[in-house]
Write a protein that holds these residues in place. Sequence first.
Motif, PDB file in Angstrom:
ATOM      1  N   GLY A 123      56.041  39.707  50.145  1.00 11.32           N
ATOM      2  CA  GLY A 123      54.911  39.229  49.331  1.00 11.32           C
ATOM      3  C   GLY A 123      54.655  40.096  48.125  1.00 11.32           C
ATOM      4  N   SER A 124      53.405  40.098  47.657  1.00 12.95           N
ATOM      5  CA  SER A 124      53.122  40.952  46.492  1.00 12.95           C
ATOM      6  C   SER A 124      53.105  42.399  46.925  1.00 12.95           C
ATOM      7  N   ASP A 125      53.487  43.245  45.992  1.00 12.89           N
ATOM      8  CA  ASP A 125      53.406  44.688  46.216  1.00 12.89           C
ATOM      9  C   ASP A 125      51.921  45.039  46.360  1.00 12.89           C
ATOM     10  N   LEU A 126      51.583  45.599  47.497  1.00 11.26           N
ATOM     11  CA  LEU A 126      50.160  45.862  47.778  1.00 11.26           C
ATOM     12  C   LEU A 126      49.567  46.878  46.800  1.00 11.26           C
ATOM     13  N   ASN A 127      50.408  47.691  46.184  1.00 12.23           N
ATOM     14  CA  ASN A 127      49.897  48.628  45.168  1.00 12.23           C
ATOM     15  C   ASN A 127      49.433  47.862  43.925  1.00 12.23           C
ATOM     16  N   VAL A 128      50.166  46.804  43.587  1.00 13.57           N
ATOM     17  CA  VAL A 128      49.754  45.957  42.464  1.00 13.57           C
ATOM     18  C   VAL A 128      48.471  45.224  42.833  1.00 13.57           C
ATOM     19  N   VAL A 129      48.455  44.681  44.053  1.00 12.22           N
ATOM     20  CA  VAL A 129      47.278  43.915  44.511  1.00 12.22           C
ATOM     21  C   VAL A 129      46.020  44.775  44.385  1.00 12.22           C
ATOM     22  N   ARG A 130      46.140  46.025  44.813  1.00 13.01           N
ATOM     23  CA  ARG A 130      44.970  46.929  44.746  1.00 13.01           C
ATOM     24  C   ARG A 130      44.528  47.141  43.304  1.00 13.01           C
ATOM     25  N   ASP A 131      45.508  47.311  42.406  1.00 20.57           N
ATOM     26  CA  ASP A 131      45.179  47.635  41.019  1.00 20.57           C
ATOM     27  C   ASP A 131      44.654  46.454  40.223  1.00 20.57           C
ATOM     28  N   ILE A 132      44.969  45.234  40.667  1.00 20.48           N
ATOM     29  CA  ILE A 132      44.440  44.070  39.927  1.00 20.48           C
ATOM     30  C   ILE A 132      43.526  43.254  40.848  1.00 20.48           C
ATOM     31  N   SER A 133      42.769  43.963  41.675  1.00 21.57           N
ATOM     32  CA  SER A 133      41.953  43.244  42.671  1.00 21.57           C
ATOM     33  C   SER A 133      40.697  42.618  42.064  1.00 21.57           C
ATOM     34  N   ASN A 134      40.465  42.792  40.755  1.00 21.34           N
ATOM     35  CA  ASN A 134      39.311  42.111  40.155  1.00 21.34           C
ATOM     36  C   ASN A 134      39.638  40.625  39.986  1.00 21.34           C
ATOM     37  N   PRO A 135      38.607  39.758  40.047  1.00 19.88           N
ATOM     38  CA  PRO A 135      38.852  38.312  40.050  1.00 19.88           C
ATOM     39  C   PRO A 135      39.621  37.805  38.829  1.00 19.88           C
ATOM     40  N   GLN A 136      39.346  38.364  37.651  1.00 18.86           N
ATOM     41  CA  GLN A 136      40.008  37.856  36.429  1.00 18.86           C
ATOM     42  C   GLN A 136      41.524  38.085  36.498  1.00 18.86           C
ATOM     43  N   ASP A 137      41.918  39.308  36.802  1.00 20.85           N
ATOM     44  CA  ASP A 137      43.351  39.607  36.842  1.00 20.85           C
ATOM     45  C   ASP A 137      44.032  38.865  37.989  1.00 20.85           C
ATOM     46  N   GLY A 138      43.328  38.792  39.117  1.00 19.22           N
ATOM     47  CA  GLY A 138      43.893  38.081  40.280  1.00 19.22           C
ATOM     48  C   GLY A 138      44.176  36.633  39.930  1.00 19.22           C
ATOM     49  N   MET A 139      43.246  36.003  39.222  1.00 21.06           N
ATOM     50  CA  MET A 139      43.403  34.596  38.852  1.00 21.06           C
ATOM     51  C   MET A 139      44.576  34.422  37.886  1.00 21.06           C
ATOM     52  N   LYS A 140      44.719  35.338  36.956  1.00 24.53           N
ATOM     53  CA  LYS A 140      45.823  35.234  35.986  1.00 24.53           C
ATOM     54  C   LYS A 140      47.174  35.403  36.684  1.00 24.53           C
ATOM     55  N   MET A 141      47.247  36.374  37.617  1.00 27.65           N
ATOM     56  CA  MET A 141      48.496  36.586  38.345  1.00 27.65           C
ATOM     57  C   MET A 141      48.832  35.334  39.164  1.00 27.65           C
ATOM     58  N   CYS A 142      47.791  34.779  39.784  1.00 25.57           N
ATOM     59  CA  CYS A 142      47.963  33.587  40.616  1.00 25.57           C
ATOM     60  C   CYS A 142      48.505  32.428  39.780  1.00 25.57           C
ATOM     61  N   MET A 143      47.938  32.222  38.603  1.00 27.82           N
ATOM     62  CA  MET A 143      48.387  31.112  37.760  1.00 27.82           C
ATOM     63  C   MET A 143      49.797  31.363  37.243  1.00 27.82           C
ATOM     64  N   PHE A 144      50.101  32.597  36.915  1.00 31.44           N
ATOM     65  CA  PHE A 144      51.452  32.939  36.457  1.00 31.44           C
ATOM     66  C   PHE A 144      52.470  32.593  37.541  1.00 31.44           C
ATOM     67  N   MET A 145      52.195  33.031  38.783  1.00 35.28           N
ATOM     68  CA  MET A 145      53.149  32.804  39.872  1.00 35.28           C
ATOM     69  C   MET A 145      53.208  31.330  40.283  1.00 35.28           C
ATOM     70  N   GLN A 146      52.060  30.639  40.235  1.00 33.10           N
ATOM     71  CA  GLN A 146      52.073  29.184  40.520  1.00 33.10           C
ATOM     72  C   GLN A 146      53.001  28.480  39.549  1.00 33.10           C
ATOM     73  N   ASN A 147      52.856  28.840  38.297  1.00 38.13           N
ATOM     74  CA  ASN A 147      53.654  28.231  37.243  1.00 38.13           C
ATOM     75  C   ASN A 147      55.144  28.485  37.471  1.00 38.13           C
ATOM     76  N   VAL A 148      55.489  29.740  37.737  1.00 40.22           N
ATOM     77  CA  VAL A 148      56.906  30.106  37.916  1.00 40.22           C
ATOM     78  C   VAL A 148      57.486  29.377  39.136  1.00 40.22           C
ATOM     79  N   LEU A 149      56.738  29.384  40.247  1.00 34.70           N
ATOM     80  CA  LEU A 149      57.289  28.783  41.471  1.00 34.70           C
ATOM     81  C   LEU A 149      57.351  27.263  41.371  1.00 34.70           C
ATOM     82  N   THR A 150      56.429  26.660  40.617  1.00 36.02           N
ATOM     83  CA  THR A 150      56.519  25.209  40.400  1.00 36.02           C
ATOM     84  C   THR A 150      57.783  24.895  39.605  1.00 36.02           C
ATOM     85  N   ARG A 151      58.053  25.699  38.592  1.00 31.59           N
ATOM     86  CA  ARG A 151      59.275  25.484  37.795  1.00 31.59           C
ATOM     87  C   ARG A 151      60.530  25.734  38.637  1.00 31.59           C
TER      88      ARG A 151
END
Length: 321
Positions: free
Chosen positions: A126-154
């Motif tokens: 899964g995601s590197d938990l060190n990254v998860v900790r560093d971007i645990s604020n809602p804004q960054d989490g949402m952006k990462m989520c949308m980035f990965m959704q986009n990539v995996l859909t493609r």
Amino acid sequence: MVLSAAGQHLLRVSRPGAWGQHLLRVSRPGAWGQHLLSGIGSVSTTAKGFQEKEIREKLQAFPGGSIDLVKQESGIAVLTVNNPARMNAFSGSMMVELEERVSQLEEWTEGKGLIVQGAAGTFCSGSDLNVVRDISNPQDGMKMCMFMQNVLTRLLRLPLLSVALVEGSALGGGAELTTACDFRLMVPGGMIRFVHKHMGLVPGWGGAARLVRIVGSQNALKMLGGALKVDPEMGLQIGLADGVLEGSLDGSGANALLEAEQWLGCYTTGPASVIRAIKKVVVSGRELPLEVALRTERDVFGTVWGGPANLQALASKAKHK
Ligand SMILES: CCC(=O)SCCNC(=O)CCNC(=O)[C@H](O)C(C)(C)COP(=O)(O)OP(=O)(O)OC[C@H]1O[C@@H](n2cnc3c(N)ncnc32)[C@H](O)[C@@H]1OP(=O)(O)O
């Protein structure tokens, strides 16, 4: 066998019913068919607040590991999630690299198949938990989520027949990654587990939506609610796994990859134009409202009708006994 008590109650695959049809009906037609046909483009770039450039820069600040791509003459490419020191967890730079590899595969017109595997005998934690900790604020989490959704859909929409080769563990985002392939092959000892609940999360890389379509909502609820360990036997039972391989003879992973290539070869034998067209009509049938899917199917049919493979088959007076 890694089968929890709750796992015993998993049911056979169910199909999305009227509600799913309704949801499909309200999705945007027109542009979609073209979008799926071209196989490129971003599914989430229009969503409010999503700035892909900004999140790419942020993710690049968390380096480590790599996503390796080998395109083979057979028309089958191998994509390796490579970060063994962290059980192939996705660092930020690996997320960005995955997007770049998907772009390369979108441009690979000779391609027919794709195998997604993890390095060193395990799939992905899964995601590197060190990254998860560093971007645990809602804004960054949402952006990462949308980035990965986009990539995996493609990734799932690539005009290639794709297989996730699950050796070892596919956890969290790793489990989500397996659902972004057309097929899943498991090796004895392999496990797919949506551990999100234990992390206080739900899937966000599109894994829940895809899981429901693969195993049905009943099984998906049990898998997510129980954070079930799905081993090859259970995987086959619920339709998550499409096959079980013998696996490594020497622990190198080479045998499993060879077996996966042979398995996939049964479906990718033939001209690339035809195999790619098959994937396109199936993706449109899966994702589009019926009217749009039928239109797309006609368009794809037009690309193979009277084409070299079609003319050759007619000339050879093939019999299909
Ligand atoms: C999208 C949402 C998400 O994906 S959230 C992330 C979900 N994944 C997890 O929570 C996985 C957590 N890790 C584990 O459960 C275990 O490490 C697993 C994968 C089962 C492996 O256990 P085991 O064979 O005992 O090895 P270990 O724990 O000693 O791990 C080896 C080294 O790898 C690391 N590792 C593992 N997973 C991650 C991860 N997701 N992010 C960052 N690092 C990870 C471990 O910390 C360990 O590192 P180290 O040797 O202690 O430096």
